[in-house]
Design a protein around this motif. Structure first.
Motif, short mmCIF file in Angstrom:
data_model
loop_
_atom_site.label_atom_id
_atom_site.label_comp_id
_atom_site.label_asym_id
_atom_site.label_seq_id
_atom_site.Cartn_x
_atom_site.Cartn_y
_atom_site.Cartn_z
N SER A 11 111.90 86.87 86.51
CA SER A 11 112.59 86.46 87.74
C SER A 11 114.05 86.09 87.46
O SER A 11 114.73 85.56 88.32
CB SER A 11 111.87 85.28 88.37
OG SER A 11 111.75 84.23 87.43
N GLY A 60 113.76 76.14 87.77
CA GLY A 60 115.11 76.71 87.99
C GLY A 60 116.10 75.70 88.53
O GLY A 60 116.57 75.82 89.66
N GLU A 83 114.49 75.40 83.11
CA GLU A 83 115.60 76.33 83.36
C GLU A 83 115.75 77.20 82.11
O GLU A 83 115.46 76.75 81.00
CB GLU A 83 116.88 75.53 83.65
CG GLU A 83 118.16 76.33 83.86
CD GLU A 83 118.07 77.43 84.90
OE1 GLU A 83 117.94 77.16 86.10
OE2 GLU A 83 118.12 78.61 84.50
N HIS A 85 118.79 79.01 81.51
CA HIS A 85 120.19 79.18 81.12
C HIS A 85 120.78 77.97 80.42
O HIS A 85 120.71 76.84 80.93
CB HIS A 85 121.04 79.53 82.35
CG HIS A 85 120.89 80.97 82.72
ND1 HIS A 85 120.35 81.39 83.90
CD2 HIS A 85 121.17 82.09 82.01
CE1 HIS A 85 120.32 82.71 83.91
NE2 HIS A 85 120.81 83.17 82.78
N ASP A 110 110.98 80.36 80.18
CA ASP A 110 110.49 80.98 81.41
C ASP A 110 109.41 80.08 82.04
O ASP A 110 108.37 79.81 81.42
CB ASP A 110 109.90 82.35 81.05
CG ASP A 110 109.40 83.10 82.28
OD1 ASP A 110 109.29 82.50 83.37
OD2 ASP A 110 109.11 84.30 82.14
N ALA A 111 109.67 79.66 83.28
CA ALA A 111 108.76 78.72 83.95
C ALA A 111 107.34 79.27 84.07
O ALA A 111 106.37 78.52 83.99
CB ALA A 111 109.31 78.40 85.33
N PHE A 130 114.02 75.01 94.28
CA PHE A 130 115.18 74.96 95.18
C PHE A 130 116.07 76.18 94.94
O PHE A 130 116.65 76.34 93.88
CB PHE A 130 115.97 73.67 94.95
CG PHE A 130 115.17 72.41 95.24
CD1 PHE A 130 114.12 72.42 96.16
CD2 PHE A 130 115.48 71.21 94.62
CE1 PHE A 130 113.39 71.27 96.45
CE2 PHE A 130 114.76 70.05 94.89
CZ PHE A 130 113.71 70.09 95.80
N PHE A 131 116.14 77.03 95.92
CA PHE A 131 116.97 78.22 95.91
C PHE A 131 116.64 79.17 94.75
O PHE A 131 117.48 79.43 93.87
CB PHE A 131 118.47 77.83 95.96
CG PHE A 131 118.72 77.01 97.20
CD1 PHE A 131 118.96 77.61 98.40
CD2 PHE A 131 118.58 75.62 97.16
CE1 PHE A 131 119.08 76.85 99.56
CE2 PHE A 131 118.71 74.86 98.31
CZ PHE A 131 118.96 75.48 99.51
N THR A 204 122.12 71.20 97.00
CA THR A 204 122.24 71.78 95.66
C THR A 204 123.52 72.62 95.57
O THR A 204 124.12 72.96 96.59
CB THR A 204 121.03 72.67 95.28
OG1 THR A 204 121.23 73.97 95.81
CG2 THR A 204 119.71 72.10 95.74
N TYR A 206 123.87 75.75 94.59
CA TYR A 206 123.67 77.09 95.14
C TYR A 206 123.66 77.04 96.67
O TYR A 206 124.19 77.92 97.34
CB TYR A 206 122.35 77.65 94.61
CG TYR A 206 122.18 79.13 94.87
CD1 TYR A 206 122.72 80.06 94.00
CD2 TYR A 206 121.48 79.59 95.98
CE1 TYR A 206 122.59 81.42 94.24
CE2 TYR A 206 121.33 80.94 96.22
CZ TYR A 206 121.88 81.85 95.34
OH TYR A 206 121.73 83.19 95.57
C1 LIG Z 1 119.82 80.68 92.45
S1 LIG Z 1 119.70 79.59 91.13
C2 LIG Z 1 119.47 78.01 91.92
C3 LIG Z 1 119.74 76.85 91.00
C4 LIG Z 1 119.57 75.46 91.61
N1 LIG Z 1 118.19 75.21 91.95
C5 LIG Z 1 120.45 75.28 92.81
O1 LIG Z 1 119.93 75.28 93.93
O2 LIG Z 1 121.67 75.15 92.63
C6 LIG Z 1 118.08 79.94 90.49
C7 LIG Z 1 117.87 79.41 89.08
O3 LIG Z 1 116.52 79.65 88.69
C8 LIG Z 1 116.50 79.97 87.32
N2 LIG Z 1 115.26 80.74 87.06
C9 LIG Z 1 114.88 81.89 87.64
N3 LIG Z 1 113.69 82.28 87.19
C10 LIG Z 1 113.30 81.36 86.29
C11 LIG Z 1 112.16 81.22 85.45
N4 LIG Z 1 111.17 82.13 85.48
N5 LIG Z 1 112.08 80.17 84.64
C12 LIG Z 1 113.09 79.23 84.61
N6 LIG Z 1 114.19 79.30 85.38
C13 LIG Z 1 114.30 80.36 86.20
C14 LIG Z 1 117.75 80.80 87.12
O4 LIG Z 1 118.17 80.79 85.77
C15 LIG Z 1 118.74 80.08 88.05
O5 LIG Z 1 119.47 79.09 87.35
#
Ligand SMILES: C[S@@+](CC[C@H](N)C(=O)[O-])C[C@H]1O[C@@H](n2cnc3c(N)ncnc32)[C@H](O)[C@@H]1O
Length: 225
Positions: A11, A60, A83, A85, A110-111, A130-131, A204, A206
């Motif tokens: 994802s 995330g 997370e 990143h 990876d979650a 969230f998002f 947030t 995003y």
């Molecule tokens: C669109 S961003 C939103 C970040 C934050 N929640 C916000 O609202 O500002 C989605 C985040 O989910 C993380 N993410 C996506 N899939 C993930 C997974 N399988 N495991 C951990 N993190 C994940 C991405 O790295 C990204 O930082």
């Protein structure tokens, strides 16, 4: 005949670089205190958190501002934030250290794998998403985190009185999630105005971007039937 191993559809896509010195320093200095390494065995929450309290899992957290605010305001809850990143992980580690928070820990992995391997059944009082990345292009929809298999997995991890709170500013994704929940035999959607932000959730990073673009935001809170 050789069997080709299929790569799992993730994802997220890991972007390299762009780690500031401050974030890098946060990772070097505070990881050992505030992060939990990924492992293929169940977490013992009593060993991870200094106080025995309800557990909220966040998937995330991005740069972690919202996560930090929530953990700081709600001392009587324990937060486990996931997370992939590094810049966000470094940023949040610095914040946790400055705030000396005991109730917020990070896993950088990876979650999906974390939930599968590390989270005991019925141990989560809340799950915050969230998002999640909306993956707007049709060819990328398979990367969306919210799908029936993920909802099924979370069902086994939620405490019976637990909830899942999903926020998104992507209408088509929101409607897809609502349909998935309605079709599921496990969940129901809490009766509330889905376009009204609950007070418990700070804005947030995003989301601010979405609001600037004129997007409407959905807060979908689901519980077990
Ligand atoms: C669109 S961003 C939103 C970040 C934050 N929640 C916000 O609202 O500002 C989605 C985040 O989910 C993380 N993410 C996506 N899939 C993930 C997974 N399988 N495991 C951990 N993190 C994940 C991405 O790295 C990204 O930082």
């Amino acid at each position: 005949m050789t069997e080709l191993k299929k790569r799992p559809v993730r994802s997220y896509i890991l972007r390299q670089g762009r780690l500031t010195k401050y974030q890098e320093n946060g990772i070097k200095r505070f990881s050992s205190k505030y992060t939990i390494p990924f492992q293929k065995s169940l977490i013992n929450f009593d060993q991870v958190f200094s106080k025995k309290n309800k557990i909220i899992l966040e998937v995330g957290f991005g740069m972690g501002d919202t996560t930090f605010k929530m953990a700081q305001e709600m001392h009587d809850l324990n937060f486990l934030a996931i997370e992939v990143h590094s810049p966000g992980v470094g940023s949040l580690l610095n914040k946790i250290n400055l705030g000396q928070l005991e109730n917020l820990k990070i896993i950088q992995h990876d979650a999906l794998e974390v939930i599968n391997e590390m989270i005991p059944d019925r141990s989560l009082d809340g799950i915050h998403i969230f998002f999640p990345d909306p993956w707007p292009k049709k060819k990328h929809h398979k990367r969306r985190l919210l799908k029936s298999s993920f909802l099924e997995l979370m069902e086994s991890k939620l405490a019976l009185a637990g909830y899942i709170h999903i926020a998104t500013d992507w209408e088509a994704y929101a409607l897809q999630i609502i349909d998935l929940v309605k079709e599921s035999k496990f969940y129901k959607i809490s009766k509330r105005n889905l376009n009204e932000k609950p007070q418990s959730r700070p804005l947030t990073k995003y989301e601010s971007r979405g609001l600037r673009l004129g997007h409407q935001v959905w807060d979908i809170i689901i519980t077990l039937r």
